[in-house]
Design a protein around this motif. Structure first.
Motif, PDB file in Angstrom:
ATOM      1  N   HIS A  75      34.502  40.678  35.526  1.00  0.00           N
ATOM      2  CA  HIS A  75      34.047  41.919  34.906  1.00  0.00           C
ATOM      3  C   HIS A  75      32.656  41.733  34.294  1.00  0.00           C
ATOM      4  O   HIS A  75      32.341  40.671  33.766  1.00  0.00           O
ATOM      5  CB  HIS A  75      35.005  42.373  33.797  1.00  0.00           C
ATOM      6  N   VAL A  76      31.861  42.778  34.373  1.00  0.00           N
ATOM      7  CA  VAL A  76      30.544  42.836  33.721  1.00  0.00           C
ATOM      8  C   VAL A  76      30.551  44.074  32.834  1.00  0.00           C
ATOM      9  O   VAL A  76      31.051  45.131  33.240  1.00  0.00           O
ATOM     10  CB  VAL A  76      29.408  42.929  34.768  1.00  0.00           C
ATOM     11  N   ILE A  77      30.005  43.954  31.624  1.00  0.00           N
ATOM     12  CA  ILE A  77      30.001  45.090  30.715  1.00  0.00           C
ATOM     13  C   ILE A  77      28.674  45.844  30.789  1.00  0.00           C
ATOM     14  O   ILE A  77      27.611  45.244  30.986  1.00  0.00           O
ATOM     15  CB  ILE A  77      30.295  44.644  29.259  1.00  0.00           C
ATOM     16  N   LEU A  78      28.762  47.166  30.666  1.00  0.00           N
ATOM     17  CA  LEU A  78      27.577  48.035  30.704  1.00  0.00           C
ATOM     18  C   LEU A  78      27.539  48.920  29.471  1.00  0.00           C
ATOM     19  O   LEU A  78      28.553  49.517  29.095  1.00  0.00           O
ATOM     20  CB  LEU A  78      27.609  48.945  31.932  1.00  0.00           C
ATOM     21  N   PHE A  79      26.358  48.994  28.846  1.00  0.00           N
ATOM     22  CA  PHE A  79      26.119  49.938  27.757  1.00  0.00           C
ATOM     23  C   PHE A  79      25.058  50.934  28.222  1.00  0.00           C
ATOM     24  O   PHE A  79      24.509  50.803  29.322  1.00  0.00           O
ATOM     25  CB  PHE A  79      25.647  49.207  26.499  1.00  0.00           C
ATOM     26  N   TYR A  90      23.463  42.353  41.075  1.00  0.00           N
ATOM     27  CA  TYR A  90      24.862  41.934  40.990  1.00  0.00           C
ATOM     28  C   TYR A  90      25.701  42.610  42.079  1.00  0.00           C
ATOM     29  O   TYR A  90      26.484  41.957  42.775  1.00  0.00           O
ATOM     30  CB  TYR A  90      25.411  42.276  39.605  1.00  0.00           C
ATOM     31  N   CYS A  91      25.522  43.903  42.236  1.00  0.00           N
ATOM     32  CA  CYS A  91      26.327  44.668  43.198  1.00  0.00           C
ATOM     33  C   CYS A  91      25.984  44.328  44.650  1.00  0.00           C
ATOM     34  O   CYS A  91      26.843  44.430  45.530  1.00  0.00           O
ATOM     35  CB  CYS A  91      26.151  46.163  42.958  1.00  0.00           C
ATOM     36  N   GLU A  92      24.743  43.933  44.882  1.00  0.00           N
ATOM     37  CA  GLU A  92      24.337  43.551  46.247  1.00  0.00           C
ATOM     38  C   GLU A  92      25.152  42.366  46.750  1.00  0.00           C
ATOM     39  O   GLU A  92      25.436  42.247  47.944  1.00  0.00           O
ATOM     40  CB  GLU A  92      22.842  43.234  46.279  1.00  0.00           C
ATOM     41  N   LYS A  93      25.545  41.488  45.836  1.00  0.00           N
ATOM     42  CA  LYS A  93      26.346  40.314  46.218  1.00  0.00           C
ATOM     43  C   LYS A  93      27.678  40.723  46.833  1.00  0.00           C
ATOM     44  O   LYS A  93      28.269  39.990  47.610  1.00  0.00           O
ATOM     45  CB  LYS A  93      26.616  39.431  44.994  1.00  0.00           C
ATOM     46  N   LYS A  97      30.617  47.208  47.118  1.00  0.00           N
ATOM     47  CA  LYS A  97      32.044  47.568  47.014  1.00  0.00           C
ATOM     48  C   LYS A  97      32.479  47.188  45.605  1.00  0.00           C
ATOM     49  O   LYS A  97      32.842  46.039  45.335  1.00  0.00           O
ATOM     50  CB  LYS A  97      32.868  46.833  48.073  1.00  0.00           C
ATOM     51  N   MET A  98      32.424  48.167  44.695  1.00  0.00           N
ATOM     52  CA  MET A  98      32.624  47.904  43.272  1.00  0.00           C
ATOM     53  C   MET A  98      33.636  48.875  42.670  1.00  0.00           C
ATOM     54  O   MET A  98      33.857  49.968  43.185  1.00  0.00           O
ATOM     55  CB  MET A  98      31.297  48.060  42.509  1.00  0.00           C
ATOM     56  N   VAL A  99      34.212  48.454  41.555  1.00  0.00           N
ATOM     57  CA  VAL A  99      35.058  49.336  40.743  1.00  0.00           C
ATOM     58  C   VAL A  99      34.370  49.511  39.395  1.00  0.00           C
ATOM     59  O   VAL A  99      34.033  48.526  38.736  1.00  0.00           O
ATOM     60  CB  VAL A  99      36.472  48.754  40.542  1.00  0.00           C
ATOM     61  N   VAL A 100      34.137  50.753  39.014  1.00  0.00           N
ATOM     62  CA  VAL A 100      33.548  51.053  37.713  1.00  0.00           C
ATOM     63  C   VAL A 100      34.592  51.800  36.886  1.00  0.00           C
ATOM     64  O   VAL A 100      35.287  52.679  37.396  1.00  0.00           O
ATOM     65  CB  VAL A 100      32.233  51.860  37.853  1.00  0.00           C
ATOM     66  N   SER A 135      33.110  48.828  32.300  1.00  0.00           N
ATOM     67  CA  SER A 135      33.255  47.543  32.976  1.00  0.00           C
ATOM     68  C   SER A 135      32.988  47.753  34.460  1.00  0.00           C
ATOM     69  O   SER A 135      33.424  48.755  35.045  1.00  0.00           O
ATOM     70  CB  SER A 135      34.662  46.968  32.793  1.00  0.00           C
ATOM     71  N   LEU A 136      32.282  46.804  35.031  1.00  0.00           N
ATOM     72  CA  LEU A 136      31.993  46.815  36.468  1.00  0.00           C
ATOM     73  C   LEU A 136      32.642  45.582  37.064  1.00  0.00           C
ATOM     74  O   LEU A 136      32.498  44.473  36.543  1.00  0.00           O
ATOM     75  CB  LEU A 136      30.474  46.785  36.678  1.00  0.00           C
ATOM     76  N   SER A 137      33.387  45.782  38.141  1.00  0.00           N
ATOM     77  CA  SER A 137      34.130  44.683  38.740  1.00  0.00           C
ATOM     78  C   SER A 137      34.012  44.753  40.258  1.00  0.00           C
ATOM     79  O   SER A 137      33.975  45.854  40.828  1.00  0.00           O
ATOM     80  CB  SER A 137      35.604  44.786  38.327  1.00  0.00           C
ATOM     81  N   PRO A 138      33.967  43.611  40.936  1.00  0.00           N
ATOM     82  CA  PRO A 138      34.015  43.653  42.407  1.00  0.00           C
ATOM     83  C   PRO A 138      35.331  44.259  42.867  1.00  0.00           C
ATOM     84  O   PRO A 138      36.356  44.113  42.187  1.00  0.00           O
ATOM     85  CB  PRO A 138      33.930  42.176  42.812  1.00  0.00           C
ATOM     86  N   TYR A 139      35.307  44.939  43.996  1.00  0.00           N
ATOM     87  CA  TYR A 139      36.545  45.466  44.567  1.00  0.00           C
ATOM     88  C   TYR A 139      37.277  44.316  45.247  1.00  0.00           C
ATOM     89  O   TYR A 139      36.740  43.666  46.142  1.00  0.00           O
ATOM     90  CB  TYR A 139      36.246  46.567  45.581  1.00  0.00           C
ATOM     91  N   TYR A 140      38.494  44.063  44.813  1.00  0.00           N
ATOM     92  CA  TYR A 140      39.297  42.985  45.397  1.00  0.00           C
ATOM     93  C   TYR A 140      40.263  43.565  46.426  1.00  0.00           C
ATOM     94  O   TYR A 140      40.828  44.645  46.230  1.00  0.00           O
ATOM     95  CB  TYR A 140      40.091  42.265  44.308  1.00  0.00           C
ATOM     96  N   ASP A 141      40.436  42.828  47.513  1.00  0.00           N
ATOM     97  CA  ASP A 141      41.386  43.237  48.557  1.00  0.00           C
ATOM     98  C   ASP A 141      42.780  42.818  48.090  1.00  0.00           C
ATOM     99  O   ASP A 141      43.216  41.681  48.310  1.00  0.00           O
ATOM    100  CB  ASP A 141      41.015  42.561  49.879  1.00  0.00           C
ATOM    101  N   ILE A 142      43.465  43.751  47.431  1.00  0.00           N
ATOM    102  CA  ILE A 142      44.730  43.440  46.760  1.00  0.00           C
ATOM    103  C   ILE A 142      45.922  43.735  47.663  1.00  0.00           C
ATOM    104  O   ILE A 142      46.039  44.824  48.219  1.00  0.00           O
ATOM    105  CB  ILE A 142      44.856  44.251  45.454  1.00  0.00           C
ATOM    106  N   LYS A 143      46.812  42.760  47.769  1.00  0.00           N
ATOM    107  CA  LYS A 143      48.052  42.944  48.509  1.00  0.00           C
ATOM    108  C   LYS A 143      49.069  43.671  47.623  1.00  0.00           C
ATOM    109  O   LYS A 143      49.679  44.660  48.030  1.00  0.00           O
ATOM    110  CB  LYS A 143      48.592  41.587  48.952  1.00  0.00           C
ATOM    111  N   THR A 144      49.251  43.155  46.401  1.00  0.00           N
ATOM    112  CA  THR A 144      50.218  43.725  45.460  1.00  0.00           C
ATOM    113  C   THR A 144      49.771  43.437  44.033  1.00  0.00           C
ATOM    114  O   THR A 144      49.082  42.449  43.782  1.00  0.00           O
ATOM    115  CB  THR A 144      51.633  43.113  45.657  1.00  0.00           C
ATOM    116  N   GLU A 145      50.181  44.304  43.125  1.00  0.00           N
ATOM    117  CA  GLU A 145      49.964  44.062  41.700  1.00  0.00           C
ATOM    118  C   GLU A 145      51.321  43.860  41.033  1.00  0.00           C
ATOM    119  O   GLU A 145      52.289  44.553  41.370  1.00  0.00           O
ATOM    120  CB  GLU A 145      49.240  45.249  41.062  1.00  0.00           C
ATOM    121  N   TYR A 146      51.368  42.904  40.123  1.00  0.00           N
ATOM    122  CA  TYR A 146      52.619  42.568  39.444  1.00  0.00           C
ATOM    123  C   TYR A 146      52.458  42.719  37.937  1.00  0.00           C
ATOM    124  O   TYR A 146      51.403  42.421  37.389  1.00  0.00           O
ATOM    125  CB  TYR A 146      53.038  41.128  39.754  1.00  0.00           C
TER     126      TYR A 146
END
Length: 297
Positions: A75-79, A90-93, A97-100, A135-146
């Motif tokens: 996570h990265v924080i934004l004000f 950061y997002c170019e990396k 494909k990001m989650v805000v 918060s800015l986070s990379p989009y993860y290829d998630i199979k399941t959340e627990y």
């Protein structure tokens, strides 16, 4: 009165505890003898205030947990005065494909999956008009959340979450299939537009990319004991480092099998669980009963 409040009221009646809802049903006052305890929303008075603040801040939690070399979603924080070039780099990396999301949000609200550079700053700037930080986070290829519900160094419950994804049969509309998937949630959704479409046989429709039960996902019990033990071990490592007493720990499993901490919730909500999981009401009641016993120790 929601299911959690009903459950707590039942527990109080059984334990001889006075129960009273105040502040537009936001606060519950529990009184037994000379002891008075408060529940606000889904927050119980067992965690100390400092650790609750860490759990409720997505970036703070990430920044704390990584210090202990525990696998955690980045996570990265934004004000409001954020550096656009720094965020761009950061997002170019991650190929944008990001989650805000709101840095202190809950229930998957104000959370967006961004796939285009042109969308990124529009969404960030719009959300920053509403929230102090994001918060800015990379989009993860998630199979399941627990989800792991932990009380005093014991994992009381582990369950998975199924996204609202349906498969066509050539006869039923998307809306009908979604109602079969999660009747409690989707019967309250307006049936219009794309939901009236009849899916072809084996055609897949994903209603939502999020795993939140409050967004239509469904809880399920896990039949893989090896996985359950791995989840419990990781959840306990996290809660012991934080020093929490009663929290829920959300862990994501990526498609490559990696497990990452996503978030820790200092407010433990089991409203949807109690409605949608077999024996969910009794499971939730059993856990909350233990919590109330702890409150009055």
């Amino acid at each position: 009165m929601n299911n959690v409040q009903k459950i707590i009221k039942e527990i109080c009646e059984e334990k001889g505890i006075n129960f009273k809802l105040v502040s537009k049903d936001w606060v519950i006052i529990l009184e037994k003898g000379k002891k008075i305890r408060y529940i606000t929303g889904y927050k119980f008075p067992l965690n100390n205030q400092a650790v609750s603040k860490v759990c409720d801040d997505k970036f703070a939690l990430y920044d704390v947990i990584k210090e202990f070399n525990i696998p955690v979603a980045e996570h990265v924080i934004l004000f409001k005065n954020y550096d656009k070039q720094k965020i761009l780099n950061y997002c170019e990396k991650y190929n944008f494909k990001m989650v805000v999301k709101s840095n202190t949000g809950t229930c998957g609200n104000d959370m967006f999956y961004i796939t285009k550079k042109s969308e990124l700053f529009k969404k960030i700037d719009k959300l920053l008009k509403k929230h102090y930080s994001l918060s800015l986070s990379p989009y993860y290829d998630i199979k399941t959340e627990y989800r792991n519900i932990v009380l005093n160094n014991n994992v009381e419950l582990v369950y998975g979450k199924k996204k609202p994804v349906v498969i066509g049969d050539g006869k039923s509309t998307i809306y009908e299939l979604l109602c079969e998937f999660n009747k409690n949630y989707f019967e309250k959704i307006k049936n219009d537009g794309k939901l009236k479409k009849v899916l072809k046989e084996n055609e897949i429709f994903e209603y939502n990319w999020q795993f939140n039960l409050s967004k239509g996902s469904m809880p399920f019990m896990i039949d893989d004991n090896k996985l359950v033990n791995k989840l419990k071990k990781l959840a306990l490592e996290i809660t012991q480092k934080l020093g929490t007493s009663f929290v829920s720990v959300d862990i994501i499993e990526l498609t490559n099998g990696e497990l990452l901490l996503l978030e820790v919730n200092s407010g433990v909500m089991m409203d949807n669980l109690s409605k949608n999981l077999e024996d969910g009401y009794d499971i939730a009641k059993n856990i909350y009963s233990k919590v109330i016993d702890e409150m009055f120790k």
